[in-house]
Design a protein around this motif. Structure first.
Motif, PDB file in Angstrom:
ATOM      1  N   VAL A 114      32.995  43.621  36.176  1.00 36.31           N
ATOM      2  CA  VAL A 114      33.124  42.836  37.165  1.00 36.31           C
ATOM      3  C   VAL A 114      34.268  41.826  37.392  1.00 36.31           C
ATOM      4  O   VAL A 114      34.727  41.462  38.790  1.00 36.31           O
ATOM      5  CB  VAL A 114      31.903  41.918  37.024  1.00 36.31           C
ATOM      6  N   ILE A 115      35.007  41.216  36.401  1.00 35.34           N
ATOM      7  CA  ILE A 115      36.188  40.546  36.577  1.00 35.34           C
ATOM      8  C   ILE A 115      37.208  41.522  36.688  1.00 35.34           C
ATOM      9  O   ILE A 115      38.055  41.841  35.570  1.00 35.34           O
ATOM     10  CB  ILE A 115      36.276  39.685  35.309  1.00 35.34           C
ATOM     11  N   ASP A 116      37.434  41.973  37.832  1.00 34.50           N
ATOM     12  CA  ASP A 116      38.686  42.668  38.308  1.00 34.50           C
ATOM     13  C   ASP A 116      39.632  41.647  39.046  1.00 34.50           C
ATOM     14  O   ASP A 116      39.502  40.525  39.467  1.00 34.50           O
ATOM     15  CB  ASP A 116      38.410  43.924  38.795  1.00 34.50           C
ATOM     16  N   GLY A 117      40.641  42.625  39.792  1.00 32.53           N
ATOM     17  CA  GLY A 117      41.751  41.790  40.626  1.00 32.53           C
ATOM     18  C   GLY A 117      40.996  41.130  41.744  1.00 32.53           C
ATOM     19  O   GLY A 117      41.216  39.963  42.268  1.00 32.53           O
ATOM     20  N   ASP A 118      39.926  41.958  42.359  1.00 37.05           N
ATOM     21  CA  ASP A 118      39.189  41.379  43.416  1.00 37.05           C
ATOM     22  C   ASP A 118      38.556  40.101  43.229  1.00 37.05           C
ATOM     23  O   ASP A 118      38.621  38.872  43.980  1.00 37.05           O
ATOM     24  CB  ASP A 118      38.459  42.427  44.300  1.00 37.05           C
ATOM     25  N   THR A 119      37.749  40.033  42.160  1.00 39.15           N
ATOM     26  CA  THR A 119      36.831  39.027  41.606  1.00 39.15           C
ATOM     27  C   THR A 119      37.703  37.576  41.358  1.00 39.15           C
ATOM     28  O   THR A 119      37.526  36.676  41.729  1.00 39.15           O
ATOM     29  CB  THR A 119      36.269  39.552  40.347  1.00 39.15           C
ATOM     30  N   ARG A 120      39.062  37.872  40.633  1.00 38.88           N
ATOM     31  CA  ARG A 120      39.833  36.786  40.379  1.00 38.88           C
ATOM     32  C   ARG A 120      40.364  36.291  41.566  1.00 38.88           C
ATOM     33  O   ARG A 120      40.640  35.178  41.621  1.00 38.88           O
ATOM     34  CB  ARG A 120      41.225  37.386  39.610  1.00 38.88           C
ATOM     35  N   ALA A 121      40.820  37.056  42.662  1.00 39.08           N
ATOM     36  CA  ALA A 121      41.294  36.635  43.762  1.00 39.08           C
ATOM     37  C   ALA A 121      40.151  35.786  44.589  1.00 39.08           C
ATOM     38  O   ALA A 121      40.548  34.417  45.067  1.00 39.08           O
ATOM     39  CB  ALA A 121      41.523  37.756  44.923  1.00 39.08           C
ATOM     40  N   LEU A 122      38.913  36.179  44.765  1.00 39.25           N
ATOM     41  CA  LEU A 122      38.064  35.482  45.205  1.00 39.25           C
ATOM     42  C   LEU A 122      37.539  34.034  44.438  1.00 39.25           C
ATOM     43  O   LEU A 122      37.540  32.829  45.182  1.00 39.25           O
ATOM     44  CB  LEU A 122      36.783  36.344  45.490  1.00 39.25           C
ATOM     45  N   LEU A 123      37.366  34.173  43.164  1.00 42.82           N
ATOM     46  CA  LEU A 123      37.053  33.104  42.451  1.00 42.82           C
ATOM     47  C   LEU A 123      38.256  31.935  42.235  1.00 42.82           C
ATOM     48  O   LEU A 123      37.788  30.786  42.022  1.00 42.82           O
ATOM     49  CB  LEU A 123      36.336  33.285  41.149  1.00 42.82           C
ATOM     50  N   SER A 124      39.361  32.300  42.286  1.00 47.72           N
ATOM     51  CA  SER A 124      40.294  31.595  42.265  1.00 47.72           C
ATOM     52  C   SER A 124      41.032  30.934  43.564  1.00 47.72           C
ATOM     53  O   SER A 124      41.844  29.862  43.437  1.00 47.72           O
ATOM     54  CB  SER A 124      41.650  32.102  41.384  1.00 47.72           C
ATOM     55  N   GLU A 125      40.552  31.147  44.568  1.00 48.60           N
ATOM     56  CA  GLU A 125      41.182  30.973  46.136  1.00 48.60           C
ATOM     57  C   GLU A 125      41.041  29.523  46.278  1.00 48.60           C
ATOM     58  O   GLU A 125      41.605  28.916  46.911  1.00 48.60           O
ATOM     59  CB  GLU A 125      40.687  31.660  47.119  1.00 48.60           C
ATOM     60  N   ASP A 126      40.075  28.656  45.744  1.00 39.66           N
ATOM     61  CA  ASP A 126      40.037  27.178  45.975  1.00 39.66           C
ATOM     62  C   ASP A 126      41.083  26.599  45.219  1.00 39.66           C
ATOM     63  O   ASP A 126      40.903  25.287  45.186  1.00 39.66           O
ATOM     64  CB  ASP A 126      38.489  26.786  45.780  1.00 39.66           C
ATOM     65  N   GLY A 127      41.647  27.107  44.247  1.00 35.92           N
ATOM     66  CA  GLY A 127      42.676  26.486  43.328  1.00 35.92           C
ATOM     67  C   GLY A 127      42.183  25.647  42.165  1.00 35.92           C
ATOM     68  O   GLY A 127      42.909  24.676  41.405  1.00 35.92           O
ATOM     69  N   ALA A 128      40.704  25.788  41.822  1.00 39.04           N
ATOM     70  CA  ALA A 128      40.154  25.045  40.791  1.00 39.04           C
ATOM     71  C   ALA A 128      40.397  25.350  39.298  1.00 39.04           C
ATOM     72  O   ALA A 128      40.282  24.838  38.610  1.00 39.04           O
ATOM     73  CB  ALA A 128      38.617  24.977  41.053  1.00 39.04           C
ATOM     74  N   LEU A 129      40.954  26.786  39.273  1.00 37.17           N
ATOM     75  CA  LEU A 129      41.067  27.324  38.153  1.00 37.17           C
ATOM     76  C   LEU A 129      42.514  27.145  37.672  1.00 37.17           C
ATOM     77  O   LEU A 129      43.444  27.352  38.557  1.00 37.17           O
ATOM     78  CB  LEU A 129      40.827  28.962  38.113  1.00 37.17           C
ATOM     79  N   ASP A 130      42.744  27.007  36.427  1.00 36.79           N
ATOM     80  CA  ASP A 130      44.123  26.740  35.641  1.00 36.79           C
ATOM     81  C   ASP A 130      44.724  28.268  35.471  1.00 36.79           C
ATOM     82  O   ASP A 130      45.960  28.378  35.779  1.00 36.79           O
ATOM     83  CB  ASP A 130      44.057  26.059  34.471  1.00 36.79           C
ATOM     84  N   TRP A 131      44.222  29.120  35.199  1.00 36.10           N
ATOM     85  CA  TRP A 131      44.484  30.575  35.013  1.00 36.10           C
ATOM     86  C   TRP A 131      43.485  31.477  34.841  1.00 36.10           C
ATOM     87  O   TRP A 131      42.218  31.148  34.489  1.00 36.10           O
ATOM     88  CB  TRP A 131      45.378  30.511  33.541  1.00 36.10           C
ATOM     89  N   CYS A 132      43.462  32.838  34.777  1.00 33.76           N
ATOM     90  CA  CYS A 132      42.548  33.680  34.669  1.00 33.76           C
ATOM     91  C   CYS A 132      42.915  34.715  33.723  1.00 33.76           C
ATOM     92  O   CYS A 132      44.176  34.868  33.469  1.00 33.76           O
ATOM     93  CB  CYS A 132      42.291  34.471  36.043  1.00 33.76           C
ATOM     94  N   VAL A 133      41.986  35.513  33.121  1.00 25.94           N
ATOM     95  CA  VAL A 133      42.192  36.307  32.285  1.00 25.94           C
ATOM     96  C   VAL A 133      41.727  37.814  32.592  1.00 25.94           C
ATOM     97  O   VAL A 133      40.610  37.871  33.033  1.00 25.94           O
ATOM     98  CB  VAL A 133      41.485  36.231  30.841  1.00 25.94           C
ATOM     99  N   THR A 134      42.421  38.782  32.469  1.00 21.23           N
ATOM    100  CA  THR A 134      41.795  40.293  32.721  1.00 21.23           C
ATOM    101  C   THR A 134      40.875  40.763  31.803  1.00 21.23           C
ATOM    102  O   THR A 134      40.697  40.185  30.770  1.00 21.23           O
ATOM    103  CB  THR A 134      43.058  41.206  32.836  1.00 21.23           C
ATOM    104  N   GLU A 135      40.086  41.762  32.518  1.00 19.76           N
ATOM    105  CA  GLU A 135      39.401  42.649  31.519  1.00 19.76           C
ATOM    106  C   GLU A 135      40.280  43.246  30.319  1.00 19.76           C
ATOM    107  O   GLU A 135      41.582  43.089  30.563  1.00 19.76           O
ATOM    108  CB  GLU A 135      38.646  43.627  32.064  1.00 19.76           C
ATOM    109  N   PHE A 136      39.727  43.341  29.326  1.00 16.27           N
ATOM    110  CA  PHE A 136      40.804  43.903  28.149  1.00 16.27           C
ATOM    111  C   PHE A 136      41.212  45.383  28.444  1.00 16.27           C
ATOM    112  O   PHE A 136      40.373  46.104  29.116  1.00 16.27           O
ATOM    113  CB  PHE A 136      40.030  43.807  26.606  1.00 16.27           C
ATOM    114  N   VAL A 137      42.705  45.470  27.779  1.00 16.39           N
ATOM    115  CA  VAL A 137      43.063  46.707  27.933  1.00 16.39           C
ATOM    116  C   VAL A 137      42.951  47.294  26.614  1.00 16.39           C
ATOM    117  O   VAL A 137      43.495  46.583  25.701  1.00 16.39           O
ATOM    118  CB  VAL A 137      44.625  46.733  28.260  1.00 16.39           C
ATOM    119  N   ARG A 138      42.255  48.282  26.407  1.00 15.43           N
ATOM    120  CA  ARG A 138      41.955  49.151  25.150  1.00 15.43           C
ATOM    121  C   ARG A 138      43.233  49.781  24.684  1.00 15.43           C
ATOM    122  O   ARG A 138      43.442  50.719  25.300  1.00 15.43           O
ATOM    123  CB  ARG A 138      40.687  49.984  25.361  1.00 15.43           C
TER     124      ARG A 138
END
Length: 336
Positions: free
Chosen positions: A4-28
């Motif tokens: 669920v937490i991919d680049g599109d999700t990060r773009a949508l959930l961060s667009e209001d500027g309320a998050l300080d930073w985001c983390v990707t899904e893990f790279v195995r």
């Protein structure tokens, strides 16, 4: 959170500027040096990364997360990620998934603090040469909490500059309650900043987690998916001295889901896969919102995208309401 937490999700959930930073899904990481396309798939923001590193379209910094147990393999892949523009790395010692743990990843390392130290140290040695920071995501232990502080201190000694602590053991999974008071013990035993994580679904949970843990910052995971305005309401509450935003209306939730579907369709993703991802997100929403629960029940057997989206966009519900207030800044983070 996986899937669920991919680049599109990060773009949508961060667009209001309320998050300080985001983390990707893990790279195995196993032992081989992964090709650049793997990092780009997990962190598409690398394609436009500048000197500040990968950021979302709203300029929210993105941290790349690695998961593995082989120090050499993790160090080699940290070098690869940095060469592509990563400026902040996160090491996953918190994943409770049985498959991951069975293959010696995630929370399985919490049984041996020395291994946590070795893994962090190997990545930190590479990162420090390039001026890149390293964080560690931990739980309170594997089967019990006896080694919680020892693992945190091992991560710090290895070179972790910040610790994010999920307030449950691997055995406890995601079952409530989260033991935020245990994070306070870790915070008292290390010198680096500690971020509280786990079961933060509301403004009240945020304040309770901060109070019991003593942490200034929190990491939001499933709570941010359940309420896309959660970081916004936390930040607004902090900056206005206690003013509360209205409840998040269904129209805001459905708009987020529909825009996510549009992004996936534009990228050429198969419609059945998009529907599956929408159901996964809606399933997280339904535990905290009655309208989302009703929509999930109505759409759970739908497999075609068009009728699924139509079911989301019907705004005839009496539970919908209009919220006021604007986005402000908050000490919160979105995790993968």
């Amino acid at each position: 959170m996986e899937g669920v937490i991919d680049g599109d999700t990060r773009a949508l959930l961060s667009e209001d500027g309320a998050l300080d930073w985001c983390v990707t899904e893990f790279v195995r990481v196993v032992d081989a040096r992964l090709p650049p396309r793997v990092f780009l798939r997990h962190c598409p923001e690398l394609a436009t990364a500048g000197s500040a590193g990968p950021i979302t379209p709203s300029a929210t910094p993105v941290t790349l997360q690695l998961l593995g147990s082989d120090p050499r393999g993790l160090a080699a892949n940290a070098e690869q990620a940095i060469s592509q523009g990563v400026t902040r790395l996160d090491l996953n010692f918190g994943c409770p998934a049985k498959t991951v743990n069975r293959h010696d990843g995630g929370a399985s390392l919490l049984r041996t603090p020395e291994r946590v130290y070795t893994v962090v140290g190997a990545v930190a040695e590479v990162s420090q040469r390039h001026g890149v920071s390293v964080n560690a995501k931990l739980r309170l232990g594997f089967d019990d909490k006896q080694l919680a502080l020892a693992c945190a201190q091992a991560a710090e000694a290895g070179g972790a500059e910040e610790l994010v602590v999920h307030a449950r053991t691997r055995r406890e999974g995601y079952r409530p309650p989260a033991h935020w008071e245990w994070i306070a013990r870790i915070r008292a035993g290390v010198r680096v900043p500690v971020v509280a994580n786990g079961d933060i679904w509301s403004l009240e949970d945020y304040w309770k987690a901060r109070t019991l843990s003593g942490c200034r910052d929190v990491m939001l995971g499933r709570g941010m998916l359940a309420d896309p305005w959660l970081a916004r309401r936390i930040r607004h509450w902090l900056e206005t001295g206690g003013e509360r935003l209205s409840p998040t209306p269904w129209s805001a939730r459905s708009d987020m889901l529909i825009r996510y579907a549009d992004a996936k369709r534009d990228a050429g993703m198969a419609e059945k896969v998009i529907v599956s991802l929408l159901k996964q997100w809606l399933n997280i929403m339904r535990g905290r919102d009655s309208e989302a629960a009703a929509r999930f029940t109505a759409l759970r057997r739908e497999t075609a995208l068009a009728p699924f989206v139509a079911g989301l966009s019907d705004l005839g519900s009496s539970s919908d309401s209009t919220s006021s207030g604007t986005a402000a800044h908050a000490s919160s983070t979105l995790a993968g």
